[in-house]
Design an enzyme around this catalytic site. Structure first.
Site, PDB file in Angstrom:
ATOM      1  N   TYR A  66      46.819  40.302  38.405  1.00 56.52           N
ATOM      2  CA  TYR A  66      45.552  39.653  38.747  1.00 56.52           C
ATOM      3  C   TYR A  66      44.604  40.628  39.444  1.00 56.52           C
ATOM      4  CZ  TYR A  66      47.516  35.085  37.465  1.00 56.52           C
ATOM      5  OH  TYR A  66      48.056  34.012  36.780  1.00 56.52           O
ATOM      6  N   THR A 111      40.335  27.266  32.425  1.00 60.80           N
ATOM      7  CA  THR A 111      41.078  27.619  33.646  1.00 60.80           C
ATOM      8  C   THR A 111      41.287  26.417  34.570  1.00 60.80           C
ATOM      9  OG1 THR A 111      40.148  29.852  33.534  1.00 60.80           O
ATOM     10  CG2 THR A 111      41.078  29.171  35.660  1.00 60.80           C
ATOM     11  N   ARG A 131      46.581  22.572  29.908  1.00 62.15           N
ATOM     12  CA  ARG A 131      45.970  22.344  31.217  1.00 62.15           C
ATOM     13  C   ARG A 131      45.232  20.999  31.256  1.00 62.15           C
ATOM     14  NH1 ARG A 131      43.647  28.526  31.787  1.00 62.15           N
ATOM     15  NH2 ARG A 131      45.452  29.457  32.826  1.00 62.15           N
ATOM     16  N   ASN A 170      47.461  25.511  37.556  1.00 65.55           N
ATOM     17  CA  ASN A 170      47.088  25.149  36.176  1.00 65.55           C
ATOM     18  C   ASN A 170      48.189  25.439  35.161  1.00 65.55           C
ATOM     19  OD1 ASN A 170      46.820  27.855  36.229  1.00 65.55           O
ATOM     20  ND2 ASN A 170      44.641  27.916  35.711  1.00 65.55           N
ATOM     21  N   HIS A 211      49.901  30.636  32.341  1.00 65.81           N
ATOM     22  CA  HIS A 211      49.035  31.795  32.092  1.00 65.81           C
ATOM     23  C   HIS A 211      49.188  32.161  30.628  1.00 65.81           C
ATOM     24  CE1 HIS A 211      47.323  35.825  32.216  1.00 65.81           C
ATOM     25  NE2 HIS A 211      48.380  36.192  31.487  1.00 65.81           N
TER      26      HIS A 211
HETATM   27  P1  ADP Z   1      42.798  32.257  33.239  1.00 67.92           P
HETATM   28  O1  ADP Z   1      44.138  32.009  33.869  1.00 67.92           O
HETATM   29  O2  ADP Z   1      42.231  30.996  32.606  1.00 67.92           O
HETATM   30  O3  ADP Z   1      42.769  33.442  32.304  1.00 67.92           O
HETATM   31  P2  ADP Z   1      41.494  33.802  35.397  1.00 67.92           P
HETATM   32  O4  ADP Z   1      42.050  35.090  34.855  1.00 67.92           O
HETATM   33  O5  ADP Z   1      40.037  33.769  35.743  1.00 67.92           O
HETATM   34  O6  ADP Z   1      41.754  32.551  34.417  1.00 67.92           O
HETATM   35  O7  ADP Z   1      42.282  33.402  36.733  1.00 67.92           O
HETATM   36  C1  ADP Z   1      43.650  33.642  36.868  1.00 67.92           C
HETATM   37  C2  ADP Z   1      44.268  32.521  37.670  1.00 67.92           C
HETATM   38  O8  ADP Z   1      43.763  32.557  39.003  1.00 67.92           O
HETATM   39  C3  ADP Z   1      43.921  31.117  37.165  1.00 67.92           C
HETATM   40  O9  ADP Z   1      44.752  30.707  36.106  1.00 67.92           O
HETATM   41  C4  ADP Z   1      44.128  30.281  38.415  1.00 67.92           C
HETATM   42  O10 ADP Z   1      45.510  30.009  38.635  1.00 67.92           O
HETATM   43  C5  ADP Z   1      43.631  31.235  39.502  1.00 67.92           C
HETATM   44  N1  ADP Z   1      42.190  30.972  39.789  1.00 67.92           N
HETATM   45  C6  ADP Z   1      41.128  31.370  39.059  1.00 67.92           C
HETATM   46  N2  ADP Z   1      39.970  30.957  39.611  1.00 67.92           N
HETATM   47  C7  ADP Z   1      40.319  30.267  40.726  1.00 67.92           C
HETATM   48  C8  ADP Z   1      39.596  29.587  41.762  1.00 67.92           C
HETATM   49  N3  ADP Z   1      38.256  29.539  41.757  1.00 67.92           N
HETATM   50  N4  ADP Z   1      40.286  29.007  42.764  1.00 67.92           N
HETATM   51  C9  ADP Z   1      41.643  29.067  42.803  1.00 67.92           C
HETATM   52  N5  ADP Z   1      42.381  29.690  41.874  1.00 67.92           N
HETATM   53  C10 ADP Z   1      41.742  30.284  40.849  1.00 67.92           C
END
Ligand code: ADP
Length: 153
Positions: free
Chosen positions: A49, A91, A102, A112, A115
């Site tokens: 991340y 997300t 989700r 959620n 991943h």
């Molecule tokens: P995705 O998982 O949909 O690819 P991202 O890479 O933007 O989305 O984010 C990684 C993970 O970080 C998300 O799946 C979620 O668990 C967490 N996350 C993202 N944005 C937020 C937020 N605004 N508040 C809390 N957790 C978040």
């Protein structure tokens, strides 16, 4: 065929949803070519991340993702990366469409459930991050002809 990474997050483990979610991928016709349980640590999460480490909610991500072991999966199929992202949904679980994982199982932007790699390029990097080469298996299910046409469409 493409391969993509899925992580069944601690929210899926805590809530006993793993069987249902793995079943959805299998029902769709994706081939499981790797799967194991592992405990994530801060080092791998900071790498995975990296685009979020400066966000104020990053400490919550760390706590949430280390709360239990996770299940990591390698799924294979034609256009597997895009297909799995579509199945995963937006997300934030409250915004994710019903019918997506989700959308059906989450009420949260953080908790959620899954991943999924967001591009072919990141899938390669992420699979390399979570699996050793010998943990991904190359085999062909016997009924593949019922999943794809001969011209692979
Ligand atoms: P995705 O998982 O949909 O690819 P991202 O890479 O933007 O989305 O984010 C990684 C993970 O970080 C998300 O799946 C979620 O668990 C967490 N996350 C993202 N944005 C937020 C937020 N605004 N508040 C809390 N957790 C978040």
């Amino acid at each position: 065929m493409e391969q993509t990474l899925v992580i069944l997050k601690p929210s899926a483990i805590h809530r006993g949803l793993t069987g249902k979610i793995i079943g959805r991928f299998q029902d769709k016709g994706l081939i499981i070519t790797g799967m194991k349980m592992m405990q994530l640590d801060e080092t791998i999460l900071r790498e995975h991340y990296a685009h979020l480490v400066e966000k104020p909610f990053f400490p919550f991500i760390l706590d949430s993702m280390m709360a239990t072991p996770v299940i990591v999966m390698c799924l294979k199929g034609i256009d597997a990366v895009e297909t799995v992202r579509l199945m995963t949904g937006a997300t934030n679980g409250r915004k994710a469409l019903p019918g997506t994982i989700r959308g059906d199982f989450s009420m949260s932007g953080q908790e959620n459930i899954v991943h999924a790699s967001d591009s072919v390029e990141s899938a390669k990097i992420e699979l390399n991050r979570f699996f050793k080469p010998e943990e991904i298996f190359d085999y062909t299910p016997s009924d593949l002809s019922f999943f794809y046409s001969p011209d692979a469409n």
